[in-house]
Every structure is written in C-alpha cells, then in structure tokens.
Design a protein around this motif. Structure first.
Motif, PDB file in Angstrom:
ATOM      1  N   ALA A 173       0.835  -1.203   0.000  1.00 37.69           N
ATOM      2  CA  ALA A 173       0.000   0.000   0.000  1.00 37.69           C
ATOM      3  C   ALA A 173       0.870   1.254   0.000  1.00 37.69           C
ATOM      4  N   CYS A 174       0.451   2.254  -0.765  1.00 40.47           N
ATOM      5  CA  CYS A 174       1.224   3.490  -0.851  1.00 40.47           C
ATOM      6  C   CYS A 174       0.387   4.742  -0.591  1.00 40.47           C
ATOM      7  N   LYS A 175      -0.950   4.601  -0.503  1.00 44.47           N
ATOM      8  CA  LYS A 175      -1.816   5.760  -0.280  1.00 44.47           C
ATOM      9  C   LYS A 175      -2.635   5.660   1.000  1.00 44.47           C
ATOM     10  N   LEU A 176      -3.072   4.433   1.336  1.00 47.00           N
ATOM     11  CA  LEU A 176      -4.018   4.301   2.441  1.00 47.00           C
ATOM     12  C   LEU A 176      -4.098   2.858   2.913  1.00 47.00           C
ATOM     13  N   VAL A 177      -4.203   2.690   4.237  1.00 45.75           N
ATOM     14  CA  VAL A 177      -4.554   1.409   4.848  1.00 45.75           C
ATOM     15  C   VAL A 177      -5.658   1.704   5.862  1.00 45.75           C
ATOM     16  N   ALA A 178      -6.836   1.144   5.644  1.00 47.93           N
ATOM     17  CA  ALA A 178      -7.965   1.352   6.555  1.00 47.93           C
ATOM     18  C   ALA A 178      -8.525  -0.012   6.943  1.00 47.93           C
ATOM     19  N   VAL A 179      -8.644  -0.244   8.246  1.00 42.52           N
ATOM     20  CA  VAL A 179      -9.028  -1.558   8.755  1.00 42.52           C
ATOM     21  C   VAL A 179     -10.232  -1.429   9.676  1.00 42.52           C
ATOM     22  N   ARG A 218       7.303   4.423   8.430  1.00 40.61           N
ATOM     23  CA  ARG A 218       8.436   4.368   7.498  1.00 40.61           C
ATOM     24  C   ARG A 218       8.060   4.804   6.085  1.00 40.61           C
ATOM     25  N   ARG A 219       6.894   4.361   5.625  1.00 38.34           N
ATOM     26  CA  ARG A 219       6.469   4.737   4.273  1.00 38.34           C
ATOM     27  C   ARG A 219       5.508   5.918   4.297  1.00 38.34           C
ATOM     28  N   TRP A 220       5.119   6.339   5.490  1.00 33.82           N
ATOM     29  CA  TRP A 220       4.242   7.497   5.694  1.00 33.82           C
ATOM     30  C   TRP A 220       2.909   7.322   4.970  1.00 33.82           C
ATOM     31  N   VAL A 221       2.340   6.130   5.110  1.00 34.20           N
ATOM     32  CA  VAL A 221       1.019   5.827   4.560  1.00 34.20           C
ATOM     33  C   VAL A 221      -0.009   6.009   5.677  1.00 34.20           C
ATOM     34  N   PRO A 222      -1.061   6.806   5.483  1.00 30.38           N
ATOM     35  CA  PRO A 222      -2.082   6.950   6.522  1.00 30.38           C
ATOM     36  C   PRO A 222      -2.715   5.598   6.860  1.00 30.38           C
ATOM     37  N   VAL A 223      -2.775   5.288   8.152  1.00 35.01           N
ATOM     38  CA  VAL A 223      -3.351   4.022   8.616  1.00 35.01           C
ATOM     39  C   VAL A 223      -4.476   4.338   9.592  1.00 35.01           C
ATOM     40  N   TYR A 224      -5.680   3.856   9.266  1.00 41.81           N
ATOM     41  CA  TYR A 224      -6.843   4.019  10.132  1.00 41.81           C
ATOM     42  C   TYR A 224      -7.266   2.653  10.664  1.00 41.81           C
ATOM     43  N   LEU A 225      -7.504   2.580  11.971  1.00 42.21           N
ATOM     44  CA  LEU A 225      -8.014   1.354  12.589  1.00 42.21           C
ATOM     45  C   LEU A 225      -9.339   1.668  13.271  1.00 42.21           C
ATOM     46  N   LEU A 226     -10.383   0.926  12.914  1.00 40.68           N
ATOM     47  CA  LEU A 226     -11.683   1.046  13.561  1.00 40.68           C
ATOM     48  C   LEU A 226     -11.958  -0.283  14.254  1.00 40.68           C
ATOM     49  N   LEU A 227     -11.941  -0.274  15.596  1.00 36.04           N
ATOM     50  CA  LEU A 227     -11.982  -1.505  16.374  1.00 36.04           C
ATOM     51  C   LEU A 227     -13.224  -1.561  17.249  1.00 36.04           C
ATOM     52  N   ASP A 228     -13.615  -2.781  17.594  1.00 34.07           N
ATOM     53  CA  ASP A 228     -14.739  -2.971  18.502  1.00 34.07           C
ATOM     54  C   ASP A 228     -14.339  -2.532  19.908  1.00 34.07           C
ATOM     55  N   LEU A 229     -15.199  -1.741  20.541  1.00 30.11           N
ATOM     56  CA  LEU A 229     -14.877  -1.180  21.851  1.00 30.11           C
ATOM     57  C   LEU A 229     -14.633  -2.255  22.897  1.00 30.11           C
ATOM     58  N   LYS A 230     -15.430  -3.321  22.876  1.00 32.01           N
ATOM     59  CA  LYS A 230     -15.308  -4.362  23.893  1.00 32.01           C
ATOM     60  C   LYS A 230     -13.968  -5.081  23.819  1.00 32.01           C
ATOM     61  N   HIS A 231     -13.409  -5.176  22.604  1.00 28.68           N
ATOM     62  CA  HIS A 231     -12.163  -5.921  22.429  1.00 28.68           C
ATOM     63  C   HIS A 231     -10.942  -5.008  22.347  1.00 28.68           C
ATOM     64  N   GLU A 249       2.949   8.034  15.021  1.00 30.47           N
ATOM     65  CA  GLU A 249       2.623   8.989  13.966  1.00 30.47           C
ATOM     66  C   GLU A 249       1.929   8.299  12.795  1.00 30.47           C
ATOM     67  N   ASN A 250       0.999   9.029  12.200  1.00 27.28           N
ATOM     68  CA  ASN A 250       0.296   8.583  10.996  1.00 27.28           C
ATOM     69  C   ASN A 250      -0.585   7.361  11.241  1.00 27.28           C
ATOM     70  N   LEU A 251      -0.946   7.122  12.502  1.00 30.25           N
ATOM     71  CA  LEU A 251      -1.823   6.010  12.867  1.00 30.25           C
ATOM     72  C   LEU A 251      -2.994   6.569  13.670  1.00 30.25           C
ATOM     73  N   ASP A 252      -4.209   6.341  13.185  1.00 28.37           N
ATOM     74  CA  ASP A 252      -5.413   6.863  13.838  1.00 28.37           C
ATOM     75  C   ASP A 252      -6.289   5.687  14.250  1.00 28.37           C
ATOM     76  N   ILE A 253      -6.595   5.594  15.546  1.00 28.28           N
ATOM     77  CA  ILE A 253      -7.371   4.473  16.081  1.00 28.28           C
ATOM     78  C   ILE A 253      -8.659   5.000  16.690  1.00 28.28           C
ATOM     79  N   ARG A 254      -9.759   4.380  16.315  1.00 24.16           N
ATOM     80  CA  ARG A 254     -11.058   4.732  16.886  1.00 24.16           C
ATOM     81  C   ARG A 254     -11.813   3.454  17.222  1.00 24.16           C
ATOM     82  N   THR A 255     -12.782   3.585  18.111  1.00 23.87           N
ATOM     83  CA  THR A 255     -13.573   2.432  18.518  1.00 23.87           C
ATOM     84  C   THR A 255     -15.045   2.678  18.211  1.00 23.87           C
ATOM     85  N   VAL A 256     -15.776   1.589  18.072  1.00 25.61           N
ATOM     86  CA  VAL A 256     -17.198   1.667  17.767  1.00 25.61           C
ATOM     87  C   VAL A 256     -17.875   0.464  18.399  1.00 25.61           C
ATOM     88  N   GLN A 257     -19.157   0.577  18.658  1.00 22.20           N
ATOM     89  CA  GLN A 257     -19.929  -0.555  19.151  1.00 22.20           C
ATOM     90  C   GLN A 257     -21.291  -0.556  18.475  1.00 22.20           C
TER      91      GLN A 257
END
Length: 260
Positions: free
Chosen positions: A156-162, A182-195, A214-222
């Motif tokens: 990936a060179c532009k985006l990683v969203a999980v 290292r590659r400065w690719v924006p990484v978004y993580l959307l995780l379950d709040l309970k886990h 840096e360049n890592l954004d983590i959020r939770t949802v339920q």
C-alpha cells in the motif's frame, strides 16, 4: 421502528375490518411479551427469563447461547462523568426521571469526525471490477490468506484502513506501524470497543504506543445499545472484518491459522 411497535406504543387500535397482526404476518416485528422477557433476562438472569416466557406463553425466540451471552454482558446504565479528572469514566444512573423516554435523535447531532490523516482524493475506480476468492487452506497456486493480507499492506502506498472486531495479530500490527512510520502511509483502525483491551495488550507486548504512533489513527465503535426500563443495558458488537487499501482494493472475510 416497526409499525407494529409504533402501534403498541401509541395505543392505536385496529380500524373496522382491518385484520389483526399475527406472528405469521411479515409486518409483526414487535412483541410486548418478548420485550418483558428480555427485561427479565437483563435484570434477573436466565431463570427469570424462562419464567416470564412461560407466563407470557411465548415460543422460544432466543437460543440458549444467545440468552446466556445477553445475561453475561448486561450492565447498569452509565452516564459520562462531568468531573474534569473523570474523562472516559461513567456513573450509574440514579435519577428516577431519566428513563427510556430520553430524547434520541434520528441522526447524530455531533459532526462527523474528520479523517485527520487525509484520504486519497481520486478513489473513483474506472477499470473493470474483479473479485477473487481465497480459501484457507489455500487453493492450488494461491497464497495463504494471511500472507496475502501482509503482502497487500506492505504494498500500500496511499491508504490502509481496517475495520476489525478482534485485533490480536502481531504481524499485521507490525506491518501497519511500518507502513505508517516508514512509508508514511495513513493508517486508520476502527476496532470494537469491547475488544480494545486485547489490542492494547498486543501493542504493549510489541513495545508500540498506538496513541502516539505517527500517521496512525485508532477509533472504537460498538453496535446498537438496548436500554431497559429497569436500568440495564446491553450493546451490540462489531462483526465485520475488512481491509481497504489505497482506495481501490478491499479484502473482506476471516481466516484462522491452525497447525497442519
């Protein structure tokens, strides 16, 4: 909300000649007896649930596993603490005037959170859409699913969203941190709040601070939260698993690594 539920809540009667809604009618999606049984389950446990079902003469509508899971995850209502030092904490509701009639807008009044790391500008796919099926164990000439996922993250060179319910794979987290730092690719993580605690434990084992990387954004949802009149609540959980790469590739599904 189902029309049958609205009718029950508003006390509307049937018009002359209008057939009554029965359980065989597709429009009958609400049962007051089932609601009472669910209230009993969340507040008093499985025995009270079965007793209420017998009293209301209800056929089974929850499996044994579902009833056990709901009873185990039920908790008291909480409200956000107003104390400055209590960020992220909650207090049990004790006000008798607060109940299920609380105002719930159809849409959130909060603005949508910004994607602070950016997003690929041109994500309109102009080619032919293709779908490829991968299996575990892999088919002939195909890589194992985990190898495929890691290859795609590393390419990936532009985006990683999980979006992930349970994230406990150290190799995938290492690849994502490498992409972000290292590659400065924006990484978004959307995780379950309970886990989330399981993910944080994994990050600690790897020596990664996900909140300061840096360049890592983590959020939770339920999932949706059901709040009973007896001041008990149960929330749904994230079940989806998918990975979006560069805005033009998606991997969805699950795999399990077991010894061969």
């Amino acid at each position: 909300m189902a029309a049958s539920q609205l009718s029950a809540l508003e006390g509307e009667g049937l018009e002359a000649g209008e057939p009554a809604l029965t359980k065989s009618n597709p429009g009958c999606l609400y049962s007051e007896g089932q609601r009472l049984a669910l209230e009993a389950l969340l507040s008093s446990g499985e025995e009270a649930f079965r007793a209420c079902m017998q009293q209301e003469r209800l056929p089974p509508f929850l499996s044994a596993d579902e009833a056990q899971a709901l009873a185990a995850t039920a908790e008291d209502w909480t409200v956000p603490s107003q104390e400055p030092c209590g960020a992220g904490t909650g207090t049990a509701i004790a006000d008798g005037n607060t109940g299920s009639v609380t105002y719930w807008p159809g849409q959130s009044e909060e603005p949508a959170p910004l994607l602070r790391l950016g997003w690929p500008k041109d994500t309109a796919w102009k080619g032919i859409t293709r779908a490829q099926l991968y299996t575990q164990p892999p088919g002939e000439g195909q890589p194992p699913i985990k190898e495929l996922v890691r290859q795609e993250i590393q390419a990936a060179c532009k985006l990683v969203a999980v979006v992930m319910d349970v994230f406990t794979d150290p190799d995938l987290l290492t690849d994502m941190v490498d992409a972000a730092t290292r590659r400065w690719v924006p990484v978004y993580l959307l995780l379950d709040l309970k886990h989330l605690p399981a993910f944080l434990a994994l990050a600690q084992q790897l020596g990664v601070n996900p909140w300061t990387t840096e360049n890592l954004d983590i959020r939770t949802v339920q999932g949706h939260t059901f709040q009973s009149r007896r001041r008990r609540q149960v929330s749904g959980r994230v079940r989806e698993k998918f990975l979006l790469l560069d805005g033009d590739r998606v991997i969805s599904g699950s795999y399990r690594c077991v010894p061969s």
